[in-house]
Write a protein that holds these residues in place. Structure first.
Motif, PDB file in Angstrom:
ATOM      1  N   LYS A  95      16.871  21.451   2.510  1.00 56.85           N
ATOM      2  CA  LYS A  95      16.319  20.986   1.232  1.00 56.85           C
ATOM      3  C   LYS A  95      15.520  19.697   1.424  1.00 56.85           C
ATOM      4  O   LYS A  95      14.424  19.541   0.868  1.00 56.85           O
ATOM      5  CB  LYS A  95      17.458  20.762   0.234  1.00 56.85           C
ATOM      6  N   PHE A  96      16.072  18.770   2.214  1.00 57.29           N
ATOM      7  CA  PHE A  96      15.378  17.512   2.467  1.00 57.29           C
ATOM      8  C   PHE A  96      14.043  17.761   3.168  1.00 57.29           C
ATOM      9  O   PHE A  96      13.019  17.160   2.819  1.00 57.29           O
ATOM     10  CB  PHE A  96      16.258  16.593   3.321  1.00 57.29           C
ATOM     11  N   ASP A 124      21.867  11.722   0.268  1.00 60.37           N
ATOM     12  CA  ASP A 124      22.013  13.166   0.029  1.00 60.37           C
ATOM     13  C   ASP A 124      23.308  13.663   0.669  1.00 60.37           C
ATOM     14  O   ASP A 124      24.071  14.425   0.062  1.00 60.37           O
ATOM     15  CB  ASP A 124      20.823  13.934   0.608  1.00 60.37           C
ATOM     16  N   ASN A 163      12.172  20.428   3.083  1.00 59.12           N
ATOM     17  CA  ASN A 163      11.223  21.044   2.151  1.00 59.12           C
ATOM     18  C   ASN A 163      10.606  19.999   1.217  1.00 59.12           C
ATOM     19  O   ASN A 163       9.441  20.102   0.835  1.00 59.12           O
ATOM     20  CB  ASN A 163      11.923  22.133   1.331  1.00 59.12           C
ATOM     21  N   ASN A 164      11.400  18.994   0.860  1.00 54.71           N
ATOM     22  CA  ASN A 164      10.908  17.926  -0.020  1.00 54.71           C
ATOM     23  C   ASN A 164      10.085  16.888   0.728  1.00 54.71           C
ATOM     24  O   ASN A 164       9.269  16.184   0.124  1.00 54.71           O
ATOM     25  CB  ASN A 164      12.073  17.228  -0.722  1.00 54.71           C
ATOM     26  N   HIS A 165      10.297  16.792   2.037  1.00 55.71           N
ATOM     27  CA  HIS A 165       9.601  15.784   2.848  1.00 55.71           C
ATOM     28  C   HIS A 165       9.063  16.420   4.136  1.00 55.71           C
ATOM     29  O   HIS A 165       9.551  16.128   5.227  1.00 55.71           O
ATOM     30  CB  HIS A 165      10.544  14.630   3.190  1.00 55.71           C
TER      31      HIS A 165
END
Length: 301
Positions: free
Chosen positions: A114-115, A293, A117-119
């Motif tokens: 998830k991290f 996170d 994909n966001n960065h």
């Protein structure tokens, strides 16, 4: 040496723009301040640097000589600033994390996905070392932070590392459903040791906790099969080589589908998943976001 290096900065702008007015605008100061600075520079050097020709000013021979030198210096300064900015940008977008193999089985891999994909601009470096190696890497600043699974006693022995508790995990004794085990009754630890057992080697932190557990009961744990990693322990257990000892996360799918079953006995003391970083180290930007996170993850153990 000139007493104030800002004199050279003002000189550089006046020579570049050939104008006191334009230089003052670029420097965000008054035109009179620019004029006064140039007069002070000329006084210290004992020479005239500019001559006026109508609305414009030109460099004298001495001014030309000085400008060639100052221009080189300012280009070096600008290049250094650019390199520093690039370095800081790269450093800011590089995160190095230590994560044990077991930690990944508790949802941290999904968190990393998830991290990322966001960065997408952030470069993640993941080290899957042993717990002692993680502590060494933290102290040597080779990694930003780590996820470490240790006993609370071992945590207290590493006072130079900042440790924040995330959650606790349970290690369990398991066996194949086909093994000659009565899964309905409780076994004493002595009875359990009379049967073939499977575990990882002594260099693993998991074994340190397990060996201490048996020692406190006046027993010595000497597994029949000593393997390199948890996946091998799981495979040997499923093949009915003996009773395996694993973190519950490794065996839960097989327990749920009935391939493996928990052997009832005195429970092993729980270990704690800690977020760890060197005391005094400051995490910022994306690195701090990933740390938080992990810290705020909801884990089902």
């Amino acid at each position: 040496m000139i007493s104030n290096l800002d004199y050279y900065k003002t000189f550089f702008y006046v020579a570049t723009y050939s104008s006191f007015s334009d230089a003052s605008k670029a420097l965000f100061v008054s035109q009179s301040a620019v004029s006064q600075t140039i007069k002070k520079l000329e006084a210290e050097l004992g020479t005239t640097l500019f001559v006026r020709k109508g609305q414009h000013i030109n460099l004298t021979a001495a001014g030309e000589l000085l400008f060639e030198r100052v221009k080189i210096a300012f280009n070096e300064f600008q290049q250094a600033e650019l390199e520093i900015k690039n370095y800081e940008s790269i450093a800011h977008n590089n995160i190095s994390v230590g994560i044990t193999e077991t930690s990944l089985r508790y949802g941290f891999l999904d968190c990393l996905e998830k991290f990322k994909n966001n960065h997408p601009e952030v470069h993640l470096s993941i080290s899957g070392n042993t717990t002692p190696e993680m502590f060494t890497y933290l102290r040597e600043d080779k990694i930003d932070f780590a996820l470490i699974i240790i006993s609370d006693a071992l945590a207290r022995g590493n006072q130079d590392i900042k440790l924040e508790k995330c959650f606790q995990i349970q290690d369990v004794f398991i066996a194949s459903k086909d093994m000659d085990i009565d899964f309905k009754r409780d076994y004493s630890l002595q009875e359990l040791l009379s049967k073939p057992t499977i575990s990882v080697s002594e260099i693993n932190n998991f074994r340190e906790n397990l060996d201490t557990f048996f020692q406190e009961k006046g027993l010595v744990f000497q597994p029949t099969y000593t393997l390199e990693n948890m996946n091998q322990v799981l495979s040997f257990t499923k093949k009915n080589f003996g009773i395996g000892v694993l973190p519950y996360a490794y065996a839960k799918d097989d327990i749920h589908n009935g391939t493996l079953r928990i052997v009832k006995t005195t429970p092993i003391p729980k270990r704690t998943v800690y977020l760890a970083c060197a005391k005094g180290k400051t995490l910022s930007g994306a690195c701090l976001e990933l740390y938080n996170d992990f810290k705020n993850m909801k884990i089902s153990t």
